[in-house]
Design a protein around this motif. Structure first.
Motif, PDB file in Angstrom:
ATOM      1  N   ALA A 326     -78.714 -54.630 -10.708  1.00 59.98           N
ATOM      2  CA  ALA A 326     -78.437 -55.741 -11.617  1.00 59.98           C
ATOM      3  C   ALA A 326     -76.986 -55.790 -12.065  1.00 59.98           C
ATOM      4  O   ALA A 326     -76.546 -56.808 -12.611  1.00 59.98           O
ATOM      5  CB  ALA A 326     -79.349 -55.655 -12.845  1.00 59.98           C
ATOM      6  N   MET A 327     -76.228 -54.683 -11.852  1.00 62.23           N
ATOM      7  CA  MET A 327     -74.866 -54.641 -12.400  1.00 62.23           C
ATOM      8  C   MET A 327     -73.761 -54.440 -11.371  1.00 62.23           C
ATOM      9  O   MET A 327     -72.613 -54.734 -11.642  1.00 62.23           O
ATOM     10  CB  MET A 327     -74.747 -53.553 -13.471  1.00 62.23           C
ATOM     11  CG  MET A 327     -75.159 -52.137 -13.076  1.00 62.23           C
ATOM     12  SD  MET A 327     -74.099 -51.223 -11.942  1.00 62.23           S
ATOM     13  CE  MET A 327     -72.589 -51.140 -12.854  1.00 62.23           C
ATOM     14  N   LEU A 328     -74.106 -53.969 -10.179  1.00 67.55           N
ATOM     15  CA  LEU A 328     -73.039 -53.567  -9.261  1.00 67.55           C
ATOM     16  C   LEU A 328     -72.386 -54.761  -8.563  1.00 67.55           C
ATOM     17  O   LEU A 328     -71.175 -54.748  -8.306  1.00 67.55           O
ATOM     18  CB  LEU A 328     -73.581 -52.581  -8.228  1.00 67.55           C
ATOM     19  CG  LEU A 328     -72.538 -51.797  -7.438  1.00 67.55           C
ATOM     20  CD1 LEU A 328     -71.624 -51.008  -8.360  1.00 67.55           C
ATOM     21  CD2 LEU A 328     -73.212 -50.844  -6.456  1.00 67.55           C
ATOM     22  N   TYR A 329     -73.191 -55.799  -8.269  1.00 65.32           N
ATOM     23  CA  TYR A 329     -72.655 -56.937  -7.522  1.00 65.32           C
ATOM     24  C   TYR A 329     -72.937 -58.258  -8.242  1.00 65.32           C
ATOM     25  O   TYR A 329     -73.851 -58.355  -9.053  1.00 65.32           O
ATOM     26  CB  TYR A 329     -73.256 -56.981  -6.111  1.00 65.32           C
ATOM     27  CG  TYR A 329     -72.892 -55.767  -5.289  1.00 65.32           C
ATOM     28  CD1 TYR A 329     -71.570 -55.544  -4.902  1.00 65.32           C
ATOM     29  CD2 TYR A 329     -73.855 -54.835  -4.918  1.00 65.32           C
ATOM     30  CE1 TYR A 329     -71.230 -54.424  -4.163  1.00 65.32           C
ATOM     31  CE2 TYR A 329     -73.518 -53.717  -4.177  1.00 65.32           C
ATOM     32  CZ  TYR A 329     -72.199 -53.508  -3.808  1.00 65.32           C
ATOM     33  OH  TYR A 329     -71.856 -52.405  -3.087  1.00 65.32           O
ATOM     34  N   LYS A 330     -72.145 -59.254  -7.904  1.00 65.31           N
ATOM     35  CA  LYS A 330     -72.279 -60.583  -8.508  1.00 65.31           C
ATOM     36  C   LYS A 330     -73.466 -61.300  -7.874  1.00 65.31           C
ATOM     37  O   LYS A 330     -73.499 -61.565  -6.677  1.00 65.31           O
ATOM     38  CB  LYS A 330     -70.985 -61.369  -8.283  1.00 65.31           C
ATOM     39  CG  LYS A 330     -70.975 -62.770  -8.866  1.00 65.31           C
ATOM     40  CD  LYS A 330     -69.568 -63.353  -8.827  1.00 65.31           C
ATOM     41  CE  LYS A 330     -69.006 -63.365  -7.424  1.00 65.31           C
ATOM     42  NZ  LYS A 330     -67.628 -63.897  -7.364  1.00 65.31           N
ATOM     43  N   CYS A 331     -74.452 -61.600  -8.683  1.00 62.06           N
ATOM     44  CA  CYS A 331     -75.630 -62.332  -8.220  1.00 62.06           C
ATOM     45  C   CYS A 331     -76.354 -62.899  -9.435  1.00 62.06           C
ATOM     46  O   CYS A 331     -76.603 -62.171 -10.403  1.00 62.06           O
ATOM     47  CB  CYS A 331     -76.569 -61.425  -7.421  1.00 62.06           C
ATOM     48  SG  CYS A 331     -77.998 -62.301  -6.751  1.00 62.06           S
ATOM     49  N   ASP A 332     -76.703 -64.187  -9.377  1.00 63.79           N
ATOM     50  CA  ASP A 332     -77.315 -64.847 -10.532  1.00 63.79           C
ATOM     51  C   ASP A 332     -78.818 -64.643 -10.615  1.00 63.79           C
ATOM     52  O   ASP A 332     -79.417 -64.886 -11.665  1.00 63.79           O
ATOM     53  CB  ASP A 332     -77.019 -66.355 -10.492  1.00 63.79           C
ATOM     54  CG  ASP A 332     -75.539 -66.660 -10.676  1.00 63.79           C
ATOM     55  OD1 ASP A 332     -74.863 -65.866 -11.357  1.00 63.79           O
ATOM     56  OD2 ASP A 332     -75.069 -67.673 -10.115  1.00 63.79           O
ATOM     57  N   ASN A 333     -79.430 -64.212  -9.526  1.00 60.35           N
ATOM     58  CA  ASN A 333     -80.895 -64.118  -9.493  1.00 60.35           C
ATOM     59  C   ASN A 333     -81.327 -62.701  -9.110  1.00 60.35           C
ATOM     60  O   ASN A 333     -81.202 -62.302  -7.943  1.00 60.35           O
ATOM     61  CB  ASN A 333     -81.457 -65.130  -8.489  1.00 60.35           C
ATOM     62  CG  ASN A 333     -80.975 -66.541  -8.781  1.00 60.35           C
ATOM     63  OD1 ASN A 333     -81.262 -67.103  -9.829  1.00 60.35           O
ATOM     64  ND2 ASN A 333     -80.212 -67.111  -7.842  1.00 60.35           N
ATOM     65  N   VAL A 334     -81.796 -61.970 -10.080  1.00 57.32           N
ATOM     66  CA  VAL A 334     -82.146 -60.555  -9.864  1.00 57.32           C
ATOM     67  C   VAL A 334     -83.528 -60.286 -10.446  1.00 57.32           C
ATOM     68  O   VAL A 334     -83.826 -60.663 -11.589  1.00 57.32           O
ATOM     69  CB  VAL A 334     -81.114 -59.621 -10.524  1.00 57.32           C
ATOM     70  CG1 VAL A 334     -81.529 -58.165 -10.357  1.00 57.32           C
ATOM     71  CG2 VAL A 334     -79.731 -59.850  -9.934  1.00 57.32           C
TER      72      VAL A 334
END
Length: 742
Positions: A326-334
């Motif tokens: 949830a924190m390492l990469y940019k992504c809006d949907n986790v």
């Protein structure tokens, strides 16, 4: 530092405790002598689940020298058995209580303690204790049991929370990757086995020498369990021969040794065997399901990470297994989930980088697989999804030099020479593979205390009840104190590992340098303030008229006027004029409120080269470059050792380590260092550590981030990715052994 020119922080000082360790002067828990010492040997259960129907101790008790055989039938009644007390590192549930009743909860459970005048007699007598069991069916594997998994009510830290709409994100993805990753249970296996020597004084007080990562935790455990006052129990642990998390909780030899000492009114030593070191906590086996969705350009549209991990029947052990996604990469949907599956085994226990090394293994292998599907450089994919915001908390990072880790690590390793096609690089029958992975570890500062005492001879003694499990705590605390007061290293003594000293947290989580180091710095600054108070009273002399610390420097054992360095006074001279026999300061430090506005992590980029024999599938890790962004480095020499140790352990995790469970018997069968495989000298080749410059004034007053965990995080994944690049075969079940490659 603004008021010192004696620079020790950042310099590669040798270990101040090194001589004691190599000469044998350093004593460990099982080496402290005591008059009239007796010896306890633990009898372990031969079954994994069931009930003891009979214990025959007659033969053991008949031996000359045997004092007692303690079992559930004759152990003392204790307040602890009301189930209320849990140690500082205990997960939710009911902690295991040795000799509580006839129930068997796991294989090798301690079911008796034989105490004798000498160790050899105790060991032989233990072999004569006869136990009859009524067995019950046991379960000691999580495979094929995912349908039994449940979400625990409590987590060790924050419960993983979703964001956005992962289902929608996957529907929008142009490329998806879905796979399952797993690894077995692993055991800590430090060189020093767990031991407790309990010395009983004539007045009934106890001095306990315990293998522990927190003497105050052991003291609290003893006083709560046995109903004693803290004044009656002193726990000492000046040296620890490795622990890696196994010493965070008091282990059962401590209970048994104290119980026997109080009952027999004798001093007692209990040492676990190497086999018994496999009878308590371990890194939990996990099965992880990863789904990644991305655009054709590699921008992540969804991340789904579901982890299944083992726990015991009596405690719910959790760790940060899936939070990293949830924190390492940019992504809006986790979407995240961490579920537990109960087994008839002991509760798992924190083991170097708990949750991080295993969760990131799955995530970083999945990212590598996605890169190949996209026909994209794995490094480029990570840069495409780089973020300076921790989207799981919507916080900025206090500092993040991960891009510099990628750049410097790739350049040093020669990543640009990589042919992107799997199985494309070779020398004859030897396949060559390059792999990389990202690492991260959370930075924490805990409440800590330290005391500093300056003597008239210019000697400084600093104390805190922290531990040194081989990480170099003695040395870096000495450096911090010496620099703060401008004293030679030889004039500073740091003492730790004693409950009589100021409060300190457990040594774990890579927070000791940040926590105890901040307290040591503050205590020495307290000495500075008291010296300055005396200087303010001077009517004449080289420092007369000085009012503020900013006007002076502490260096070379002197207080020096900044505006005119020729004017100075020796520290003992100030004390003599003030009529002080000593100056002391005790300080407690804790995290600052502003830290809550930031996410604080150390980061790494690990680059690996492997050589794989095409015919036999044997793997050699020939080069590793680990680029670390770990804040301020107190001591590059001990820091490098920490990272090297982590790399080697990562190699073991990737290629060798496995606690093999014999399912019919419910017991780990490779419970020794002959069969539990770890890397040896012949396995280690070219390892290089790069410390990327990183300034951070948010994390703590020293700007340090801790290095104990970050060296291992990412290493196993990088090796797994390199093996795929070399062979074209993806192994998702650790360790990667030649039979899985063939």
């Amino acid at each position: 530092m603004s008021n010192t020119t004696t620079n020790y922080i950042g310099k590669p000082a040798s270990r101040v405790d090194g001589r004691a360790k190599v000469t044998g002067e350093a004593k460990y828990a099982a080496e402290f002598p005591a008059p009239g010492l007796t010896y306890g040997v633990v009898v372990s259960s031969a079954v994994a689940k069931g009930t003891i129907t009979k214990i025959d101790t007659a033969a053991a008790l008949s031996l000359p020298g045997v004092l007692q055989v303690f079992t559930h039938q004759n152990r003392p009644g204790l307040a602890w058995f009301d189930k209320k007390y849990q140690d500082e590192d205990a997960p939710p549930g009911t902690p295991f209580r040795p000799l509580y009743d006839e129930k068997i909860l796991f294989s090798q459970q301690p079911i008796a303690l034989v105490v004798a005048d000498n160790f050899e007699v105790a060991r032989y007598a233990a072999s004569l204790v006869e136990i009859t069991y009524e067995t019950e069916p046991h379960i000691t594997s999580i495979k094929n049991r995912l349908h039994e998994a449940y979400t625990p009510k409590e987590y060790k830290s924050a419960e993983p929370s979703p964001r956005g709409d992962a289902e929608k994100g996957l529907a929008q993805a142009e490329i998806t990757h879905e796979a399952e990753y797993s690894h077995p249970s692993e055991h800590h296996n430090p060189m020093e086995m767990h031991a407790s020597t309990v010395v009983l004084a004539e007045d009934g007080t106890l001095t306990v020498y315990d293998k522990t990562q927190g003497v105050q935790n052991s003291q609290n455990y003893i006083t709560q369990v046995f109903g004693l006052a803290k004044e009656q129990v002193q726990v000492i642990s000046p040296f620890v021969g490795g622990a890696f998390g196994s010493g965070l909780r008091p282990q059962y030899q401590l209970f048994l040794a104290v119980m026997a000492a109080l009952e027999l009114k004798r001093s007692v030593r209990v040492v676990l065997t190497r086999q018994q070191m496999f009878s308590f906590g371990h890194r939990p086996a996990t099965i992880q399901h990863l789904v990644l969705g991305s655009t054709s350009q590699g921008a992540l549209t969804a991340v789904v990470h579901e982890g299944f991990a083992e726990t015991s029947r009596f405690e719910d052990y959790t760790e940060n297994l899936v939070n990293w996604s949830a924190m390492l990469y940019k992504c809006d949907n986790v979407q995240l989930a961490h579920k537990l599956i109960q087994m008839d085994a002991y509760t798992p226990l924190d083991m170097r980088a708990p949750g991080g090394v295993t969760g990131l293994y799955a995530l970083e292998c999945a990212m590598d697989e996605l890169a190949y599907k996209l026909d994209k450089d794995p490094l480029e994919l990570r840069l495409t999804n780089y973020t300076n915001i921790d989207l799981s908390k919507d916080n900025p990072f206090s500092s993040k030099e991960l891009k510099a880790c990628y750049q410097q690590g790739a350049e040093k390793f020669g990543w640009a020479k990589r042919n992107p096609q799997p199985r494309s690089m070779r020398e004859g029958k030897t396949l060559i593979g390059y792999g990389l992975a990202t690492g991260a570890w959370e930075v924490n500062q805990q409440k800590s205390s330290a005391k500093a005492v300056l003597s008239p001879d210019g000697q400084l003694k600093v104390t805190s009840a922290t531990a040194d499990i081989g990480t170099g705590t003695y040395t870096i605390m000495t450096q911090i104190a010496a620099e703060t007061l401008g004293l030679p290293l030889a004039n500073v003594t740091f003492k730790l590992g004693d409950t009589a000293l100021p409060q300190a947290p457990l040594q774990g989580g890579s927070w000791t340098a940040a926590s105890v180091g901040s307290a040591v710095k503050a205590a020495c600054e307290g000495i500075q303030e008291k010296l300055l108070a005396h200087i303010r009273n001077l009517k004449e002399g080289p420092l007369a008229g000085v009012q503020k610390l900013e006007e002076v420097l502490f260096a070379d054992g002197k207080i020096i006027l900044k505006s005119n360095p020729a004017q100075h006074m020796l520290l003992p001279e100030v004390m003599r004029l003030a009529g002080e026999n000593f100056i002391e300061a005790t300080v407690t430090t804790k995290p600052e409120l502003r830290q809550k506005k930031y996410s604080m992590f150390s980061h790494s980029a690990v680059f690996v080269e492997v050589l794989v024999d095409e015919d036999f599938g044997t793997i050699r890790v020939t080069r590793v470059v680990s680029a670390i962004a770990g804040g301020r480095i107190i001591n590059p020499k001990t820091a490098r050792s920490q990272i090297l140790g982590g790399i080697v352990w990562g190699m073991g995790m990737a290629l060798e380590e496995e606690s093999v469970m014999d399912q019919p018997y419910g017991r780990f069968i490779n419970h020794d260092l002959a069969e539990y495989h770890v890397p040896v000298n012949a396995d280690i080749h070219d390892l290089e550590v790069i410390f990327v410059e990183e300034d951070d004034d948010i994390v703590n007053p020293l700007g340090v981030k801790g290095l104990g965990e970050i060296g291992i995080v990412g290493t196993a994944a990088a090796i797994a990715n390199a093996v795929y690049h070399a062979t074209g075969k993806r192994v998702r079940d650790l360790p990667i052994t030649l039979d899985k490659l063939m």
